[in-house]
Design an enzyme around this catalytic site. Sequence first.
Site, PDB file in Angstrom:
ATOM      1  N   TYR A 498       1.776 -32.960 -47.665  1.00 29.52           N
ATOM      2  CA  TYR A 498       2.059 -34.013 -46.691  1.00 29.52           C
ATOM      3  C   TYR A 498       2.974 -35.033 -47.351  1.00 29.52           C
ATOM      4  O   TYR A 498       2.690 -35.535 -48.437  1.00 29.52           O
ATOM      5  CB  TYR A 498       0.773 -34.701 -46.229  1.00 29.52           C
ATOM      6  CG  TYR A 498       1.027 -36.038 -45.569  1.00 29.52           C
ATOM      7  CD1 TYR A 498       1.626 -36.110 -44.309  1.00 29.52           C
ATOM      8  CD2 TYR A 498       0.703 -37.229 -46.211  1.00 29.52           C
ATOM      9  CE1 TYR A 498       1.885 -37.335 -43.712  1.00 29.52           C
ATOM     10  CE2 TYR A 498       0.956 -38.455 -45.622  1.00 29.52           C
ATOM     11  CZ  TYR A 498       1.548 -38.502 -44.372  1.00 29.52           C
ATOM     12  OH  TYR A 498       1.809 -39.714 -43.779  1.00 29.52           O
ATOM     13  N   CYS A 499       4.086 -35.338 -46.695  1.00 29.57           N
ATOM     14  CA  CYS A 499       5.057 -36.280 -47.251  1.00 29.57           C
ATOM     15  C   CYS A 499       5.039 -37.573 -46.445  1.00 29.57           C
ATOM     16  O   CYS A 499       5.465 -37.583 -45.280  1.00 29.57           O
ATOM     17  CB  CYS A 499       6.462 -35.678 -47.241  1.00 29.57           C
ATOM     18  SG  CYS A 499       7.712 -36.800 -47.926  1.00 29.57           S
TER      19      CYS A 499
END
Length: 763
Positions: A498-499
């Site tokens: 997850y960015c």
Amino acid sequence: MTSESVTTPLASTLVDKEQAADHNDDSQEDISLGGSNDATSLSSLKAIRSENEDANETGQADRNDDVEEDPLLTRYHTACQKGDLATVKEMIHGKLLEVNKDGDSVEHITGLHWASINNRLSVVDFLVSQGADVNSRAGALHATPLHWAARYGYVYIVDFLLKHGADPTMTDDQGFNLLHLSVNSSNIMLVLYVLFSVVSKGLLDVDCQDPKGRTSLLWAAYQGDSLTVAVLLKFGANIKIADTEGFTPLHWGTVKGQPHVLKYLIQDGADFFQKTDAGKDCFAIAQEMNTVYSLREALIHSGFNNDGYPIKKWFKKSQHAKLVTFLTPFVFLGLAFALFSHVNPLFAIIVLFLLTLATNKGLNKLVLPSYGRMGIHNVTLLRSPLFSGVFFGSLLWVTIVWFFKVMPWTFADEPYTNILLLIVLLLVFYIFGQLVTSDPGCVPEETDHENVRQTISDLLEIGKFDTKNFCIETWARKPLRSRFSSLNNAVVARFDHYCPWIFNDVGLKNHKGFMFFITLMECGILTFFKLCLEYFDELEDSYEDRNQELGKCFILGHSDLCSGLRYDRFVFLVLLWALLQSIWVASLIFVQTFQIFKGMTNSEFNVLMKENKANGADGVSFNENFNTTPEGFAPSIELDEDNNNTVLAPVPGSTLRKPRTCFGVCFTVTGMDQWFAVVKETIGIKDSSGHNIYSITSKIPTNYGWRRNVKDFWLTSDVNAPLWRRILYSPTSSKALLNGTEVDYFKLYKLPVKEAEQGSDMV
């Protein structure tokens, strides 16, 4: 969940087992099951034992003292408990015992009961094949083998017995049926199995009640079993049904005080003002049971204040609140640059600190409450578009100062460099927008119950019906290399990470775009740096023409940067901020490139490192997947498939996280923690447990050699497309390359086999 053998074939042992759930410290004993005691109030809520249960235990103990054990029967029951199939067959085939007359003389506990409660599927199979009665009652509660297996969450035993005639509607003397006992086991896999195989077919009602009026949802809420509560609610369980004392699931959930359970119930519409027959609502119960904090946490998470009234929302739509969060960093950064450009640095730091506190307070109190509430995860700034707004704001300020200040001064001398920066900026803006709104590769949720039943059946046949292979949120089989994302509420194929900078997951369909994005970002920063130096040089020449001499700038000396600090501090600060971003971007590029060469995702690398630390601690392994596969089951499972999936398995201690420091959060958000891990891997530094990390990552099942790994990542599986298209375009479907062959990542249950010559090509 382990298959622990019950070695004492006394019925008194079973009384304890029947009256306590093995996998929960809080069994059904903790709630009164016998006659109601009108004098009992909530202020004295403790473990209230049923008069009937006490009588059962007392009477059983007395009877056992008088019973002279039959050595032959003891040997037989012990063999059933331990799974000694050879002994059982010898005794049955030798006519030493009759399969339907193998119970003790007191409670008639049969070998099938003992085999069921010990998860001995081979013995159960044999006894049933010899004509054992699958619905025989035994024990203090006159329970069937199905009840005994269900109480301990043994899915495979329950499945076998149901397929061979066991009646799921039968109840024991407490009035508990298969669904009640499955919930009491706290094995989510058994609960799912019963819901789809029994309840969905109409054999049992999801809201069926025991003699005290308690439904399965009420039991799950009391046990603090958030997984079961979520599944029951999704299956349509009624949150308003109260027991004979007026307790709803929310009341009993408040007694336990498990925040996740309370969040699920409140979000589903549970009434926290509803009162019990004793006239007490959830707030009174929370005070008496010391669970006020949990109740308040659940209320605030669900959009209510501490008194249960809706929190005022300043935005009618959640998207508007997210947009404000997204744009706030642009304004904040502009004010910060302006402050340090025009006022004393010490004063600017003080003002900026106060501004940071005010911004944080404003976002948390005025903006975040307007976000939509789904699931159990708290809405925080770390789980908001704030960091993507930080990137966008930074990019926008770089664009503004370049267009209005840098370009007019440098275009004559550096026309091509300016054009290059323009192209890079446009591409970064475009790809950023694509990444924020992109589908990372979400596997479709399964809603057809018949398909879910078939999936469960398929997994049971190969001994893989657990949370590692079956998604309890989407009811679909998990492909290899996938992971459930709470952000997208879906299983993401080839999940990488997850960015927060794009407020999205990085997976199969957008991973290549993400690599283009961070590479262009780094190139853009370096190009901007070159143009700023030229701009500062032009400023220096301009001021020298005006006979204004430039003094030294401490460590900057007489460099062009000193000119920028002296003559255009705003641009200098924007450049400095951009260069700081380039550090973590460069480390991210390094980490991602390393993992691409290794043929693994960021998620797999993290699991591998955690698994190594956990195994190195004490060598103890734990079952976090709710797997109850019996010993020796399914020898047909392919070893390669099982081994290939091990890097994705939850690891011991993975759910127990150390408290995060501010420094640790910054390292995680910027990805620097990954950089340090990769550096240690590259140079072969041993970790804290004494293991050489290189020796661990060298056994990655998806590593087919660096050349093959790079081609698998950068080329689409469409072999008929031009090479440039295969490189530049991301996968639009679920298909991509793995070991040079096209695989469907939505249905990837077995990895391609490695060729012998690939072993020498590893990196």
